[in-house]
Design an enzyme around this catalytic site. Structure first.
Site, PDB file in Angstrom:
ATOM      1  N   SER A 179       0.665  -1.279  -0.005  1.00  0.00           N
ATOM      2  CA  SER A 179      -0.095   0.059   0.285  1.00  0.00           C
ATOM      3  C   SER A 179       0.652   1.168   0.044  1.00  0.00           C
ATOM      4  CB  SER A 179      -0.889  -0.033   1.220  1.00  0.00           C
ATOM      5  OG  SER A 179      -0.075  -0.087   2.336  1.00  0.00           O
ATOM      6  N   ASP A 219       1.103   0.014   8.294  1.00  0.00           N
ATOM      7  CA  ASP A 219       2.546  -0.453   8.337  1.00  0.00           C
ATOM      8  C   ASP A 219       2.900  -0.109   6.878  1.00  0.00           C
ATOM      9  OD1 ASP A 219       1.334  -2.356   6.853  1.00  0.00           O
ATOM     10  OD2 ASP A 219       1.554  -4.138   7.872  1.00  0.00           O
ATOM     11  N   ASP A 222       5.396  -1.954   3.926  1.00  0.00           N
ATOM     12  CA  ASP A 222       5.884  -3.358   3.531  1.00  0.00           C
ATOM     13  C   ASP A 222       7.376  -2.737   3.065  1.00  0.00           C
ATOM     14  OD1 ASP A 222       3.854  -5.005   3.967  1.00  0.00           O
ATOM     15  OD2 ASP A 222       2.665  -3.928   2.435  1.00  0.00           O
ATOM     16  N   ASP A 274       6.971  -4.225   8.032  1.00  0.00           N
ATOM     17  CA  ASP A 274       6.900  -5.647   7.659  1.00  0.00           C
ATOM     18  C   ASP A 274       8.288  -5.656   6.701  1.00  0.00           C
ATOM     19  OD1 ASP A 274       4.792  -6.391   8.861  1.00  0.00           O
ATOM     20  OD2 ASP A 274       3.666  -6.607   7.238  1.00  0.00           O
ATOM     21  N   LYS A 325     -10.425  -1.026  -0.209  1.00  0.00           N
ATOM     22  CA  LYS A 325      -9.623  -1.785   0.895  1.00  0.00           C
ATOM     23  C   LYS A 325     -10.491  -1.412   2.236  1.00  0.00           C
ATOM     24  CE  LYS A 325      -5.380  -0.805   1.463  1.00  0.00           C
ATOM     25  NZ  LYS A 325      -4.384  -2.186   1.147  1.00  0.00           N
ATOM     26  N   TYR A 346     -10.515  -9.092   4.454  1.00  0.00           N
ATOM     27  CA  TYR A 346      -9.309  -8.766   4.085  1.00  0.00           C
ATOM     28  C   TYR A 346      -8.226  -9.554   4.803  1.00  0.00           C
ATOM     29  CZ  TYR A 346      -5.853  -5.155   2.636  1.00  0.00           C
ATOM     30  OH  TYR A 346      -4.452  -4.638   2.084  1.00  0.00           O
TER      31      TYR A 346
END
Length: 612
Positions: free
Chosen positions: A94, A105, A107, A159, A219, A228
């Site tokens: 995202s 968060d 990624d 992450d 989303k 989700y």
């Protein structure tokens, strides 16, 4: 035909657009209303938060370079060479797509040279992160399909994936291309795919701004409706982005309000299903033609004609760059049916919104998960330390879809619907950390059957045995419980407020003294120890110590039900006789539990479930 597809604008995908119409003033007004709704849901971050994310990413990049430097020195490199070895942090998901919400968060992908190994990542990089005073909730998951370290850095959730390239050094201006896939293992290919797929998506949509707004809406809707989660067998962020991008290709000039409405129209009619159930062969969702690559690297590409197992993918959504993969390989049949139901609901509401008979807020109403189902299977990972529990919980979550698949083949069950996140239970105050994963049982009631029973113990025990094969499972400090629970026995904060008169009557019964209620439910005491309600194998009216844990403690009805089952006595809750009962005949005790951690033992789920 192939020539026409090749010549057309790639931003329109593999087929001609359905409509090239520009938005009407009414559609533009509906889009403005959607934007206002997104702001109300705090889906846009402030300038201060955006600047903080950039700062945190810069710091993470410095930590990555420090990691490679230390690892190089440990392998005998001299200081100058270790300094030049290099590392680089890429973003994907995202954040890379530009649709992240406030507090979301990031990624990230750590790319390192060929002399740095994944074992170094889960050893030295983990230790470097632990050295940072503002790193919290560090959770390495080396056994995940894509190995990952999760943590917070200066309040920003991260992450972090790992990729080792066949390069002696990593230049600062590195851009990931197909040639970098040469000489790397499959987990690294999967890790690299994230950033490559995000870049490809942005290049394949006709209007990036409209795509981003529509994807934010999709989303938000998916999260509100509890669908989700890639790990739990629904769709993850990549799949939702690909679905949205395909609709943008089909309606290249449409505004976000129209794109959102057409999203539901397209996918409620999309061919998906299970060929083993005599359903149609699913049609894959593609943004561009599937490619075998240009360098003959021999990597596996999604191809149901070549790989028979892929014929059974339920709703394939294919990534747009080599090696093309199915982003929905985790999907379960239960969840596909739930998705179809939600697409139909979305289409019905969006149609009424376009006709000015409804507001957008109705579309984004949160699903009443705990009011939808009357029976639940509760999966509870336990550990004797917070760190162990965090790792154990992540592993259980990554495997939970296997239990759902096992429940799908239980006669007279239509599968199970997973709640999309774990509910905290014990917080360590009693020396145990635990949490609950809830699966709503989809019951296929048949009034023609005289004895409506289903056997859950097989699915529960097989799943628990699967979990115990995790290479970091510690028999002395970890355990798993799998229990049946009734809706009226849910913790108060989870119970639905949308209950009919019958439910209200049953809940009023809970005002009776707890011991008296428990005695009425249990009946004869168990014959042997560990399945007893009080954990000691004594009298029948005992109360498990863990029942009243705030935040979702041990299921109130499950222990007593299992106790009666172990004694061979049919258990029928007088307040829930029209819902479910456990029967000890042929199913063993009422559930399954792994090795005991130092705590009050309790029985776990399974046994035979009797339905009416």
């Amino acid at each position: 035909m192939e020539q026409n597809v090749a010549n057309q604008d790639q931003r329109y995908g593999i087929s001609k657009p359905i409509s090239l119409n520009p938005p009407t003033p009414s559609e533009q007004q509906l889009s403005a209303m959607l934007e206002q709704l997104l702001h109300r849901h705090n889906l846009y971050e402030s300038e201060e938060e955006a600047a903080k994310r950039v700062s945190v990413l810069g710091r993470l990049n410095s930590l990555a370079r420090e990691f490679v430097k230390r690892a190089s020195l440990a392998k005998g490199w001299d200081a100058a060479m270790a300094e030049q070895a290099g590392a680089k942090i890429f973003t994907f998901g995202s954040y890379r797509l530009g649709v992240h919400a406030s507090g979301a968060d990031i990624d990230t992908l750590l790319v390192v040279p060929e002399h740095i190994y994944r074992s170094d990542f889960f050893d030295l990089m983990e230790n470097i992160l632990r050295e940072q005073p503002d790193v919290r909730d560090l959770e390495p998951v080396p056994s995940a399909y894509v190995p990952i370290i999760k943590f917070e850095l200066d309040g920003i959730p991260i992450d972090l994936l790992f990729a080792r390239l066949a390069m002696s050094t990593i230049p600062e201006d590195l851009q990931i291309e197909e040639r970098h896939l040469k000489g790397i293992d499959e987990p690294t290919v999967r890790s690299l795919n994230g950033t490559r797929v995000a870049s490809a998506i942005l290049s394949l949509v006709p209007n990036v701004a409209n795509f981003r707004t529509t994807l934010r809406c999709v989303k938000l809707w998916a999260k509100k409706r509890g669908i989700y989660s890639n790990a739990l067998g629904f769709l993850g962020g990549v799949a939702w982005a690909l679905l949205t991008a395909r609709v943008c290709q089909l309606y290249p000039n449409a505004c976000p309000a129209t794109l959102l409405a057409r999203f539901f129209r397209v996918y409620v009619h999309w061919k998906s299903g299970d060929v083993t159930r005599n359903e149609s062969q699913p049609v894959p969702v593609l943004l561009c033609p599937i490619t075998e690559g240009t360098l003959n690297l021999g990597l596996k590409v999604w191809n149901p004609k070549k790989f028979p197992r892929e014929r059974y993918d339920l709703m394939p959504v294919i990534t747009p760059c080599y090696p093309c993969m199915n982003s929905t390989f985790n999907m379960t049949y239960s969840n596909l049916k739930i998705l179809k139901r939600e697409f139909a609901r979305g289409l019905e509401i969006a149609t009424r919104v376009e006709e000015r008979e409804a507001e957008w807020d109705e579309l984004f109403e949160a699903q009443d998960f705990f009011g939808t189902y009357r029976n639940f299977v509760v999966v509870r990972p336990l550990a004797v330390s917070e760190d162990e529990h965090r790792r154990w919980e992540g592993t259980v979550e990554s495997k939970l879809r296997h239990l759902i698949k096992k429940l799908e083949v239980v006669p007279h069950l239509g599968g199970a619907h997973p709640y999309p996140k774990p509910v905290p239970a014990e917080d360590g105050s009693n020396g145990i950390w635990s949490s609950n994963f809830y699966l709503g049982l989809i019951v296929e009631k048949d009034p023609t059957r005289g004895d409506n029973t289903v056997l859950l113990s097989g699915a529960a025990s097989e799943f628990a045995e699967m979990l115990k094969q995790w290479n970091q499972f510690e028999r002395e400090s970890m355990a798993i419980e799998i229990q049946h629970q009734l809706a009226t026995d849910l913790p108060p904060q989870l119970r639905s407020r949308k209950r009919g008169p019958g439910r209200a009557k049953r809940e009023r019964e809970e005002d009776r003294p707890a011991a008296a209620a428990k005695q009425q439910r249990v009946g004869p005491g168990p014959a042997t120890g560990e399945t007893a309600a009080n954990g000691k194998g004594g009298g029948g009216g005992g109360r498990a110590k863990r029942e009243e844990v705030s935040g979702g403690g041990a299921p109130n009805g499950a222990s007593s039900a299992a106790a009666a089952a172990s004694a061979g006595a049919p258990f029928v809750d007088p307040d829930e006789a029209d819902d479910l009962a456990l029967d000890g005949g042929g199913g063993g005790a009422g559930g399954y539990r792994t090795e005991t951690v130092p705590r009050q033992p309790s029985a776990a789920a399974g046994g035979q479930v009797k339905l009416e």
